[in-house]
Design an enzyme around this catalytic site. Structure first.
Site, PDB file in Angstrom:
ATOM      1  CB  CYS A 272     -66.712  22.700  41.539  1.00  0.00           C
ATOM      2  SG  CYS A 272     -68.283  21.759  41.894  1.00  0.00           S
ATOM      3  NE  ARG A 300     -63.717  29.424  42.990  1.00  0.00           N
ATOM      4  CZ  ARG A 300     -64.728  29.183  43.822  1.00  0.00           C
ATOM      5  NH1 ARG A 300     -65.025  27.854  44.210  1.00  0.00           N
ATOM      6  NH2 ARG A 300     -65.743  30.030  44.408  1.00  0.00           N
TER       7      ARG A 300
END
Ligand code: CP
Ligand code: NVA
Length: 317
Positions: A272, A300
């Site tokens: 991440c 994202r």
């Protein structure tokens, strides 16, 4: 009021639409085509109690690209940080802004903001979950695996993800929920004392999902036949006091080139970010051609634009 506090706040059918919308937003952006009407005239407040690079910037840019105004509020600067109640904060902000994006410690705090206010709330990371990350990650995988123009979510079904290291962190928890929602298999390897706990089993049961995950103390068992190898930092925000013991206990779970090579030959590596090269993952793995870490970061933006669009539309009804 519709919120996004955990992966299961959208059904699989809703998630499928959101994934398709994220793909559309990504294509439109590549062609410099705007979508300024989606949040026109709206302000979305971002209440952050923890540091952020990706989440903050992707939400601020995304809201701007949808024609809205992002309003960043550091927790330290608003009265919430001096003891004003969560409920009063939610009621007051509901009179000014059209939605809240919240990064904080307790999952209960985002639930309370959502319950007390009258505007949509998005969970931008808590100690328990990081749902925006997992939707973006799953989209990143689906983009690679779905045939051109094909069903994004269907391409995830039956695939196996191996999560190594801090198997009790927010990203691991969210991947357990996400894998169950999207029909993937998940195997987690890390120190037993950090293994997924009662809270995540209760969350799965409450959402009608079977506790479908496999835990093993053996990292090689976890990565065997894996389509994805995933890791996260060993010392999440708020856990700094446990740094020494965490690093000592998690060292056997570092994603080395050797461990990554034990997954499927075409396995993808995910993180991440932020990463600590040489700690939870070797630099060579971060740099491997099958590492998709920067696609995850980019996605994202596209995924969160889709989530914002869906919540804003639901709030207008
Ligand atoms: N992955 C992620 O949430 O990154 P930030 O902490 O930089 O927002
Ligand atoms: N588990 C990490 C994720 C950061 C995006 C943390 O909570 O610090």
């Amino acid at each position: 009021m519709k919120h996004f506090l955990k992966e299961t706040d959208f059904t699989v059918a809703e998630a499928a639409k959101i994934f398709a919308m994220a793909r559309d937003f990504k294509r439109r952006r590549a062609r410099s085509k705007g979508a300024k009407s989606v949040l026109a005239g709206q302000t979305w407040a971002m209440i952050f109690a923890k540091s952020s690079t990706r989440t903050r910037v992707s939400f601020e840019v995304g809201i701007h690209e949808l024609g809205g105004n992002p309003l960043f509020l550091n927790c330290r600067d608003i009265q919430l940080g001096r003891g004003e109640t969560i409920e009063d904060t939610a009621r007051v902000l509901s009179r000014y802004v059209h939605g809240l994006i919240v990064r904080t410690f307790a999952q209960d705090d985002v639930e309370r903001l959502a319950a007390a206010g009258s505007i949509p709330v998005i969970n931008a990371l808590t100690d328990l979950l990081h749902p925006c990350q997992i939707y973006s990650d799953a989209f990143t995988l689906a983009e690679r695996w779905a045939p051109a123009g094909g069903d994004l979510l269907r391409s995830l079904r039956g695939r196996k993800i191996a999560f190594l290291g801090d198997v009790g962190c927010n990203v691991a928890n969210s991947w357990i929920v996400g894998a169950n929602l999207f029909g993937m298999k998940i195997s987690l390897a890390g120190p037993k004392s950090y293994a997924p706990g009662e809270r995540i089993r209760t969350l799965l049961a409450d959402q009608g999902l079977a506790a479908g995950y496999h835990y093993t103390p053996d990292p090689y068992e976890a990565v065997a036949d894996a389509d994805v190898v995933y890791t996260d930092v060993w010392v999440s925000m708020g856990k700094e006091r446990e740094e020494k013991q965490r690093i000592r206990r998690m060292r056997p779970y570092a994603v080395t080139a050797k461990l990554f090579a034990a997954a499927k030959p075409d396995a993808l590596f995910m993180h991440c970010l932020p990463a600590h090269p040489g700690e939870e993952v070797a630099q060579a793995v971060l740099d491997n051609p099958r590492s998709v870490i920067f696609d995850e970061a980019e996605n994202r933006l596209h995924m969160q634009k889709a989530i914002l669009a869906v919540l804003a539309r639901a709030a207008r009804r």
